[in-house]
Design a protein around this motif. Structure first.
Motif, PDB file in Angstrom:
ATOM      1  N   LEU A 218       0.821  -1.218   0.000  1.00 25.59           N
ATOM      2  CA  LEU A 218       0.000   0.000   0.000  1.00 25.59           C
ATOM      3  C   LEU A 218       0.852   1.265   0.000  1.00 25.59           C
ATOM      4  N   SER A 219       1.971   1.255   0.704  1.00 30.70           N
ATOM      5  CA  SER A 219       2.812   2.451   0.699  1.00 30.70           C
ATOM      6  C   SER A 219       3.436   2.634  -0.685  1.00 30.70           C
ATOM      7  N   ARG A 220       3.713   1.534  -1.330  1.00 32.47           N
ATOM      8  CA  ARG A 220       4.247   1.595  -2.680  1.00 32.47           C
ATOM      9  C   ARG A 220       3.218   2.169  -3.653  1.00 32.47           C
TER      10      ARG A 220
ATOM     11  N   ARG B  49     -14.816  -0.936   9.462  1.00 33.81           N
ATOM     12  CA  ARG B  49     -14.195   0.216  10.105  1.00 33.81           C
ATOM     13  C   ARG B  49     -12.675   0.075  10.152  1.00 33.81           C
ATOM     14  N   ARG B  50     -12.238  -1.072  10.623  1.00 30.75           N
ATOM     15  CA  ARG B  50     -10.810  -1.335  10.749  1.00 30.75           C
ATOM     16  C   ARG B  50     -10.128  -1.268   9.382  1.00 30.75           C
ATOM     17  N   LEU B  51     -10.803  -1.825   8.406  1.00 23.80           N
ATOM     18  CA  LEU B  51     -10.252  -1.867   7.058  1.00 23.80           C
ATOM     19  C   LEU B  51     -10.132  -0.455   6.473  1.00 23.80           C
ATOM     20  N   ASN B  52     -11.179   0.345   6.670  1.00 27.74           N
ATOM     21  CA  ASN B  52     -11.149   1.714   6.137  1.00 27.74           C
ATOM     22  C   ASN B  52     -10.089   2.556   6.826  1.00 27.74           C
ATOM     23  N   ASP B  53     -10.021   2.460   8.140  1.00 25.06           N
ATOM     24  CA  ASP B  53      -9.001   3.214   8.889  1.00 25.06           C
ATOM     25  C   ASP B  53      -7.614   2.864   8.370  1.00 25.06           C
ATOM     26  N   TYR B  54      -7.438   1.583   8.133  1.00 28.40           N
ATOM     27  CA  TYR B  54      -6.146   1.078   7.705  1.00 28.40           C
ATOM     28  C   TYR B  54      -5.748   1.647   6.353  1.00 28.40           C
ATOM     29  N   VAL B  55      -6.633   1.500   5.398  1.00 22.26           N
ATOM     30  CA  VAL B  55      -6.309   1.928   4.043  1.00 22.26           C
ATOM     31  C   VAL B  55      -6.143   3.453   3.973  1.00 22.26           C
ATOM     32  N   ASN B  56      -6.937   4.181   4.768  1.00 22.61           N
ATOM     33  CA  ASN B  56      -6.845   5.642   4.786  1.00 22.61           C
ATOM     34  C   ASN B  56      -5.496   6.159   5.255  1.00 22.61           C
ATOM     35  N   VAL B  57      -4.821   5.380   6.093  1.00 27.13           N
ATOM     36  CA  VAL B  57      -3.500   5.789   6.562  1.00 27.13           C
ATOM     37  C   VAL B  57      -2.533   5.877   5.379  1.00 27.13           C
ATOM     38  N   PHE B  58      -2.734   5.032   4.412  1.00 28.08           N
ATOM     39  CA  PHE B  58      -1.833   5.017   3.260  1.00 28.08           C
ATOM     40  C   PHE B  58      -2.253   6.042   2.212  1.00 28.08           C
ATOM     41  N   ASN B  59      -3.555   6.123   1.971  1.00 30.65           N
ATOM     42  CA  ASN B  59      -4.038   7.090   0.979  1.00 30.65           C
ATOM     43  C   ASN B  59      -5.555   7.178   1.100  1.00 30.65           C
ATOM     44  N   ARG B  60      -6.040   8.397   1.247  1.00 32.37           N
ATOM     45  CA  ARG B  60      -7.483   8.580   1.445  1.00 32.37           C
ATOM     46  C   ARG B  60      -8.273   8.279   0.182  1.00 32.37           C
ATOM     47  N   ARG B  61      -7.599   8.263  -0.938  1.00 33.85           N
ATOM     48  CA  ARG B  61      -8.321   7.992  -2.191  1.00 33.85           C
ATOM     49  C   ARG B  61      -8.460   6.496  -2.478  1.00 33.85           C
TER      50      ARG B  61
ATOM     51  N   GLU C 226      23.739 -13.717  20.135  1.00 34.37           N
ATOM     52  CA  GLU C 226      24.369 -14.883  20.755  1.00 34.37           C
ATOM     53  C   GLU C 226      25.706 -14.512  21.387  1.00 34.37           C
ATOM     54  N   LYS C 227      26.555 -13.829  20.671  1.00 34.02           N
ATOM     55  CA  LYS C 227      27.886 -13.522  21.189  1.00 34.02           C
ATOM     56  C   LYS C 227      27.970 -12.109  21.747  1.00 34.02           C
ATOM     57  N   THR C 228      27.401 -11.178  21.045  1.00 36.37           N
ATOM     58  CA  THR C 228      27.512  -9.771  21.424  1.00 36.37           C
ATOM     59  C   THR C 228      26.696  -9.454  22.667  1.00 36.37           C
ATOM     60  N   GLY C 229      25.682 -10.245  22.923  1.00 36.31           N
ATOM     61  CA  GLY C 229      24.824  -9.965  24.069  1.00 36.31           C
ATOM     62  C   GLY C 229      23.677  -9.074  23.667  1.00 36.31           C
ATOM     63  N   ALA C 230      23.244  -8.228  24.602  1.00 38.98           N
ATOM     64  CA  ALA C 230      22.046  -7.419  24.361  1.00 38.98           C
ATOM     65  C   ALA C 230      22.417  -6.032  23.859  1.00 38.98           C
ATOM     66  N   VAL C 231      21.647  -5.552  22.916  1.00 42.54           N
ATOM     67  CA  VAL C 231      21.827  -4.189  22.394  1.00 42.54           C
ATOM     68  C   VAL C 231      20.480  -3.484  22.491  1.00 42.54           C
ATOM     69  N   ARG C 232      20.495  -2.319  23.120  1.00 43.76           N
ATOM     70  CA  ARG C 232      19.243  -1.578  23.233  1.00 43.76           C
ATOM     71  C   ARG C 232      19.317  -0.386  22.288  1.00 43.76           C
ATOM     72  N   LEU C 233      18.222  -0.128  21.625  1.00 44.61           N
ATOM     73  CA  LEU C 233      18.203   1.042  20.751  1.00 44.61           C
ATOM     74  C   LEU C 233      16.816   1.647  20.679  1.00 44.61           C
ATOM     75  N   ASN C 234      16.786   2.903  20.260  1.00 43.54           N
ATOM     76  CA  ASN C 234      15.528   3.586  20.028  1.00 43.54           C
ATOM     77  C   ASN C 234      15.303   3.595  18.525  1.00 43.54           C
ATOM     78  N   VAL C 235      14.101   3.189  18.121  1.00 41.62           N
ATOM     79  CA  VAL C 235      13.823   3.044  16.694  1.00 41.62           C
ATOM     80  C   VAL C 235      12.804   4.103  16.267  1.00 41.62           C
ATOM     81  N   PRO C 236      13.166   4.969  15.339  1.00 46.52           N
ATOM     82  CA  PRO C 236      12.195   5.964  14.874  1.00 46.52           C
ATOM     83  C   PRO C 236      11.053   5.298  14.111  1.00 46.52           C
ATOM     84  N   VAL C 237       9.867   5.861  14.274  1.00 45.70           N
ATOM     85  CA  VAL C 237       8.701   5.340  13.568  1.00 45.70           C
ATOM     86  C   VAL C 237       8.513   6.168  12.302  1.00 45.70           C
ATOM     87  N   VAL C 238       8.460   5.473  11.186  1.00 41.46           N
ATOM     88  CA  VAL C 238       8.322   6.128   9.891  1.00 41.46           C
ATOM     89  C   VAL C 238       6.847   6.133   9.511  1.00 41.46           C
ATOM     90  N   ALA C 239       6.397   7.180   8.841  1.00 45.51           N
ATOM     91  CA  ALA C 239       5.000   7.251   8.414  1.00 45.51           C
ATOM     92  C   ALA C 239       4.638   6.023   7.599  1.00 45.51           C
TER      93      ALA C 239
END
Ligand SMILES: [Cu+2]
Lengths: 192, 155
Positions: free
Chosen positions: A63-65, A95-107, B136-149
């Motif tokens: 969908l993002s593509r 509802r869930r389906l519409n919300d979902y698809v709208n996040v990608f594109n309202r059209r 397995e070898k390195t152990g634990a790594v903690r990170l903050n992951v940005p959320v992309v649209a």
């Protein structure tokens, strides 16, 4: 110029539906109460895609593509319609389906069919969708309530219908965006 | 209820991991000098269905093979190692409970349509999500992951 055109035509054979056929009928009642009819979109290029909202990777990527495709097409995208059909109507409420698809594109259009109507549609487009349950041992103490965390193995990709209502292309999900654009643009540039 | 449980788990992770894991607070990369295992380009995509995926690259500059064993996040009830596998045009998500091997001097890429971390019941946050990777070898790594649209093409 000629060389470019020939190359374009030749390369699209990669994805051509042979023999080209009228796109199988698709009708569904929408949450608004209106009926969606694929046949009403004659004159436009339509991309159908099948999936489900609990999908973490393939469906959001698809969908993002498609959203990016629409952006890249600019003015041409006015004649492009994107329709996402859930293969998991049990969890995907309207509802869930519409919300979902709208996040990608309202059209974009989201459709939900059930039971025989869905089975018939999937068969017509040669789409499969099978639930995959995680093994019960690993999930014996999972944190979900009332929802088994199954995933759905399903046919991915883009089903592209031309302006005349013919199912022309079946493009694999991992096709690069540039290549997808090339194919869709080709159909958008055809006269009805 | 579920949310509270997850938060408690998150606090535990911040305090320290049980079982003598070689955790180093906020350590990324892990070794300050010389060869190391590093995480690059981590990003998450969440959807209104409260599932999500994390994509990243693991670069192993050491001379021994390592393995990403598992992952956790205080923002999700569960994180699993998955891979999308295509059989003709049918796509399946296959779990990798054995982890992802990272060859010596090599790397492993988690990308859309391929290997990824699947987040269950994830709650979005403007500050990104925390993630704890266990190697397995390195152990634990903690990170903050940005959320992309969600509508960004993330490849
Ligand atoms: Cu999917």
């Amino acid at each position: 110029m000629l060389a470019v055109l020939l190359t374009g035509c030749w390369r699209d054979k990669d994805f051509a539906v042979e023999p080209a056929q009228e796109a199988p009928a698709l009708e569904a009642t929408r949450s608004s109460g209106t009926t969606f009819r694929l046949s009403a979109l004659r004159g436009k290029v339509v991309i159908l895609s099948f999936g489900y909202t609990a999908c973490p990777d393939v469906c959001p990527t698809t969908l993002s593509r498609l959203n990016n495709l629409q952006r890249r097409l600019g003015m041409l995208s006015q004649d492009l319609e994107v329709v996402f059909i859930t293969v998991d109507p049990e969890r995907d409420t309207e509802r869930r389906l519409n919300d979902y698809v709208n996040v990608f594109n309202r059209r974009f259009t989201a459709l939900r069919l059930e039971d025989e109507a869905l089975t018939k549609l999937l068969t017509a487009y040669r789409v499969t969708a099978t639930r995959r349950y995680p093994d019960s041992e690993r999930y014996s103490n999972h944190a979900f309530t009332g929802e088994m965390p199954y995933t759905v193995d399903h046919t991915g990709g883009y089903f592209v219908i031309d302006r005349g209502g013919t199912l022309r292309l079946r493009i694999p999900y991992d096709t690069p965006l540039e290549r997808l654009q090339e194919s869709v643009e080709g159909l958008l540039q055809e006269e009805l | 209820m579920g949310g509270r449980g997850a938060r408690t788990l998150g606090v535990m992770l911040l305090v320290g991991l049980p079982g003598g894991c070689r955790t180093r607070e906020g350590a990324e990369p892990l070794r300050t000098s010389g060869a190391s295992v590093r995480v690059e380009r981590a990003r998450a995509r969440l959807t209104p269905a409260q599932v999500g995926a994390v994509y990243l690259s693991v670069v192993n500059a050491t001379e021994s093979a390592d393995r990403l064993l598992s992952a956790e996040s205080s923002s999700a009830t569960k994180v699993e190692l998955h891979e999308v596998v295509a059989r003709e045009d049918v796509l399946s998500m296959v779990m990798h409970p054995e982890g992802f091997p990272i060859p010596a001097g090599g790397r492993v890429e988690l990308v859309p349509g391929g290997k990824h971390l699947m987040l269950y019941n994830v709650r979005a946050s403007a500050d990104g999500i925390d993630l704890l990777l266990r190697f397995e070898k390195t152990g634990a790594v903690r990170l903050n992951v940005p959320v992309v649209a969600a509508d960004e093409d993330m490849r």
